[in-house]
Design a protein around this motif. Sequence first.
Motif, PDB file in Angstrom:
ATOM      1  N   ALA A  61      23.021  16.289 -10.038  1.00  0.00           N
ATOM      2  CA  ALA A  61      23.792  15.176 -10.600  1.00  0.00           C
ATOM      3  C   ALA A  61      24.958  14.805  -9.695  1.00  0.00           C
ATOM      4  O   ALA A  61      25.516  13.706  -9.808  1.00  0.00           O
ATOM      5  CB  ALA A  61      24.309  15.544 -11.989  1.00  0.00           C
ATOM      6  N   LYS A  62      25.365  15.716  -8.825  1.00  0.00           N
ATOM      7  CA  LYS A  62      26.506  15.438  -7.948  1.00  0.00           C
ATOM      8  C   LYS A  62      26.241  15.985  -6.547  1.00  0.00           C
ATOM      9  O   LYS A  62      25.375  16.849  -6.351  1.00  0.00           O
ATOM     10  CB  LYS A  62      27.775  16.086  -8.518  1.00  0.00           C
ATOM     11  N   THR A  63      27.021  15.479  -5.608  1.00  0.00           N
ATOM     12  CA  THR A  63      26.913  15.987  -4.238  1.00  0.00           C
ATOM     13  C   THR A  63      27.712  17.280  -4.117  1.00  0.00           C
ATOM     14  O   THR A  63      28.500  17.623  -5.009  1.00  0.00           O
ATOM     15  CB  THR A  63      27.475  14.965  -3.232  1.00  0.00           C
ATOM     16  N   ARG A  64      27.528  17.941  -3.014  1.00  0.00           N
ATOM     17  CA  ARG A  64      28.261  19.194  -2.790  1.00  0.00           C
ATOM     18  C   ARG A  64      29.775  18.950  -2.826  1.00  0.00           C
ATOM     19  O   ARG A  64      30.532  19.737  -3.399  1.00  0.00           O
ATOM     20  CB  ARG A  64      27.843  19.806  -1.456  1.00  0.00           C
ATOM     21  N   ALA A  65      30.209  17.855  -2.201  1.00  0.00           N
ATOM     22  CA  ALA A  65      31.650  17.558  -2.173  1.00  0.00           C
ATOM     23  C   ALA A  65      32.173  17.312  -3.591  1.00  0.00           C
ATOM     24  O   ALA A  65      33.285  17.735  -3.945  1.00  0.00           O
ATOM     25  CB  ALA A  65      31.897  16.339  -1.291  1.00  0.00           C
ATOM     26  N   GLN A  66      31.358  16.639  -4.393  1.00  0.00           N
ATOM     27  CA  GLN A  66      31.792  16.362  -5.779  1.00  0.00           C
ATOM     28  C   GLN A  66      31.905  17.656  -6.581  1.00  0.00           C
ATOM     29  O   GLN A  66      32.847  17.837  -7.334  1.00  0.00           O
ATOM     30  CB  GLN A  66      30.812  15.395  -6.446  1.00  0.00           C
ATOM     31  N   TRP A  67      30.915  18.544  -6.417  1.00  0.00           N
ATOM     32  CA  TRP A  67      31.013  19.833  -7.127  1.00  0.00           C
ATOM     33  C   TRP A  67      32.252  20.599  -6.667  1.00  0.00           C
ATOM     34  O   TRP A  67      32.965  21.181  -7.481  1.00  0.00           O
ATOM     35  CB  TRP A  67      29.766  20.688  -6.878  1.00  0.00           C
ATOM     36  N   THR A  68      32.512  20.576  -5.379  1.00  0.00           N
ATOM     37  CA  THR A  68      33.678  21.307  -4.859  1.00  0.00           C
ATOM     38  C   THR A  68      34.970  20.753  -5.464  1.00  0.00           C
ATOM     39  O   THR A  68      35.848  21.520  -5.879  1.00  0.00           O
ATOM     40  CB  THR A  68      33.718  21.197  -3.314  1.00  0.00           C
ATOM     41  N   ASP A 106      22.872  16.318  -2.383  1.00  0.00           N
ATOM     42  CA  ASP A 106      22.743  16.170  -0.928  1.00  0.00           C
ATOM     43  C   ASP A 106      22.373  17.492  -0.257  1.00  0.00           C
ATOM     44  O   ASP A 106      22.503  17.628   0.953  1.00  0.00           O
ATOM     45  CB  ASP A 106      24.036  15.602  -0.330  1.00  0.00           C
ATOM     46  N   SER A 107      21.894  18.439  -1.042  1.00  0.00           N
ATOM     47  CA  SER A 107      21.443  19.711  -0.460  1.00  0.00           C
ATOM     48  C   SER A 107      20.001  19.553   0.011  1.00  0.00           C
ATOM     49  O   SER A 107      19.335  18.574  -0.343  1.00  0.00           O
ATOM     50  CB  SER A 107      21.509  20.817  -1.522  1.00  0.00           C
ATOM     51  N   PRO A 108      19.503  20.499   0.785  1.00  0.00           N
ATOM     52  CA  PRO A 108      18.091  20.390   1.210  1.00  0.00           C
ATOM     53  C   PRO A 108      17.115  20.477   0.034  1.00  0.00           C
ATOM     54  O   PRO A 108      16.003  19.969   0.104  1.00  0.00           O
ATOM     55  CB  PRO A 108      17.898  21.604   2.138  1.00  0.00           C
ATOM     56  N   THR A 109      17.533  21.121  -1.048  1.00  0.00           N
ATOM     57  CA  THR A 109      16.621  21.271  -2.194  1.00  0.00           C
ATOM     58  C   THR A 109      17.340  20.903  -3.497  1.00  0.00           C
ATOM     59  O   THR A 109      17.706  21.788  -4.285  1.00  0.00           O
ATOM     60  CB  THR A 109      16.106  22.721  -2.290  1.00  0.00           C
ATOM     61  N   PRO A 110      17.562  19.608  -3.734  1.00  0.00           N
ATOM     62  CA  PRO A 110      18.224  19.199  -4.985  1.00  0.00           C
ATOM     63  C   PRO A 110      17.401  19.664  -6.191  1.00  0.00           C
ATOM     64  O   PRO A 110      16.173  19.605  -6.163  1.00  0.00           O
ATOM     65  CB  PRO A 110      18.241  17.669  -4.909  1.00  0.00           C
ATOM     66  N   ALA A 111      18.079  20.127  -7.222  1.00  0.00           N
ATOM     67  CA  ALA A 111      17.325  20.709  -8.345  1.00  0.00           C
ATOM     68  C   ALA A 111      17.812  20.190  -9.682  1.00  0.00           C
ATOM     69  O   ALA A 111      18.962  19.773  -9.843  1.00  0.00           O
ATOM     70  CB  ALA A 111      17.453  22.229  -8.313  1.00  0.00           C
TER      71      ALA A 111
END
Lengths: 114, 541
Positions: A61-68, A106-111
Motif C-alpha cells: 500500500a505504500k513505498t519504502r520511504a512512506q513506511w519509513t 517499490d520493493s522487488p517483491t511487493p506483497a
Amino acid sequence: MLKKIIIGCMALIFGLTMLGTALALEKGNQRKGKYSYRKVYKSCMARGASETDRPILNPDAKTRAQWTRIFEKANYADFGCEEEWAALSQEEVSDIYGYLWEYAADSPTPAKCK
Amino acid sequence: MGPLRRLCYLLLLIGTLLPGPWYSTAWATPSEEDSIAPGRALAQQAISARAAWSTSDHSKHPALQQTFTSGAQITAACLSCHSEAEEQFKKTIHWKWIGYTDEKNKRLGKAGDSLNNFCISTNNMQDKSCNACHPGWQGKDAGVNCLSCHGSKKINWSEAFEDYNAFAASDDPEETDLALEIQTDILDAVQAIGLPTRGNCGECHFKGGGGDGVKHGDLDTSLIKPGKALDVHMGGDGQNFNCTRCHTTVRHHVAGRIYSKPAFEQRTSLLQDDLTPKITCESCHGDKPHAPGEKVNDHTDKVACQSCHIPTFARELPTKMSWDWSQAGRLKEGQKYKEEGPLGRETYLSIKGVMHWEKNVQPEYAWFNGVLKTLTVKDRIDPSSVVAVSAPVGDPQDPNARIFPFKVHRGKQPYDKVHKTLLAPLLSGPQGYWTTLDWNEALTQGMQAMDVPFSGEFDFAATSYVLPTTHMVAPKENALACTQCHVRNGSRLVGIPGVFMPGRDRNPLVDTFGWIAVLGALAGVFLHGAGRIFSNGRKHE
C-alpha cells in the motif's frame, strides 16, 4: 556556565532523540513481523473493534520511504486498532516495520497480506 | 332475431375489435404459473438426494496426522490411499494446461500457443506469476497439490512451509512458538478435505485474467456465497449447487469446453442416459422444459436457454469489458501509478494500460454450436480490422447451433508488424514488462519463451475475445420478456441472421397479405353482422 548547561542539555536531548529515532527505525525480523502484524488484527477482531482479521494496509500500500516516514513519526493512526498497536513492544514494532518495508510497493517483491 | 341473439352478434362484433388473450404479453395464466413446468420437475427429480455424505473423516486418518514440512509430503499422504489420483490428474487439462495439439501442430492451452486479450499468454509457463493458479506445489515442477481442489481451508502453502521451516530451526522460543502455530494451521488445512467447493474452483476461475471478474462476466467472487437472485442453481437460498454438480467429473476430467472443443457433443438428457454429463441445461431440464403448448418450447432448437434466462451478467460485481495495452507505460513524476474508476476497480495502471469496467451488462448474441475459433501466437492476422482472438462458430443452418449470449472483451494488444502475428510479452519477473516498462525487451523475452520468431517491429492491434455466458442464471420471473427480442427497434437480437422473428423482422409481401386478410376478415364480420341485424330487424317488423 548556564550557557554550557543549556548547550549540554540540548546536545543530550538531540542525542537521545537521534538514538530513539535510530532504534525506532531499526528494521527487525521481517518474518516475525508478518505474524505480529497479523496478530494485531486477530486480537482487534476478537475484541470486536474490527470486522476482519486482515490488516487494513498491505505492505504494497505504500513505498519504502512512506513506511519509513510512518515509523519515524510513530504515528500508527492509519493502521486502526489503536489499543493493539499501543500494546506492541518496541521489538514487535521494529519487526512489523521490517516486514512492511521489505514488501513495500517499490520493493522487488511487493506483497499483499493474503 | 331475439334480443339475446342480437346481443350475441353485437358481442361478437366488439370482440373482433378488442385485443384477445392471444395478444397478451403474458405466457401463462396464473393457474399455469403455479404448476411446475416439466423441465423444472425433471430437474428437481435429478437432484432429489441433496445432502452430501461421505464414508471418510480425513481428520482421523493416521497418514494426515504427521508433521508436514513440505507439499510433497502432503501429496504422498493423499496418494497412500488414493493411489491412482495423481496419474489420473496429470492427464487432465487442469494439470497440463494444454487441451490438445491440433492438426497444424498448434498447442491449444494456456501452457501452449493460445492467446487472449487480457494478460495475453503464460509464455510457455515461463511467466511465473501465472503459476499461482496451477494445482501443483510449484507449477508443474513438483507434485500435485490435491488441496487446491479438495482443501476446505484456505492457506498460503509456500509461505506456511517456508516460515515453518525457518522458525522450527530457530533457538528463539518465540519463533518456536510461531512454528507450532503454523504447523497447527497446516494440519487443520490438511485434514479439512472434501469435494471441490465453489471457493476451490473460484480461486482461479472467478479470478481469471488476473483478478476478480476480469475475464468472465458470469464468474466472479459474488458466486462464492450467492443468493438465488444471482444464480438459481448456486444460490444458497436456491439449489446451492457446487460447480461439480454440472461440471461432472470422470477420472478427474472435469466436463467443460476446452478451447475450440465444445463442452458437449450430444444434447442428452438424464432420461435418455442417467450417466450423461450434466453440463447442458437439457441434461436436467429436457429439451421441452416449459409447460406443454407454451410457445417458448418451440424456441429451444434455435435459442439457447441462457439467452433468455441470463438477462445480464456481472449483476453484483463489475467485470472488465476492455483493456488497451497500447496506453501502458505512462509515468507520474517518474513513477508508475494507477487510477481507480467509479466502480472501485482500476481504470489505469502504468504496467497494464487503460481498462473499462461495467456492471449488470447485457450480453451480445451470436449463433454458437459450442465451438470457439481461437487464435494462437502462430496464426497470421489482419491488423487493419478488429482481430477476433476468439469467436463463436455456428450458423442458422447448423442443427447444433443456438443463438447464445456472450461477453465480448475488446482490447488493443501488441502484434508483429512483419510477421503479422499477435505477440506474447513476458509480463512478470525482472525482465518482464511490469518491471521494466520496456515493450521491446518484454516482447523479445516473451516470444523467445514461446519459441516463435519476433521481428522486433511491433504495433498494437484492436482485438476481441468472446466468453460464453452460462452462469448467473436468473429466477424465472427475471427471464427476458418476448418483447425484448420480438420488437422492431432495440431488439436484443438485432443483427442475428438466418431466422425470421415476428416483431423484429418484416416482409412487405407477407405484411401486405396479412393486412389484406385482417381487413377482409373484419369487413366480412361487419357486413355479415350488419346484414343479419338489418334483415332480421325488417323480418321482425
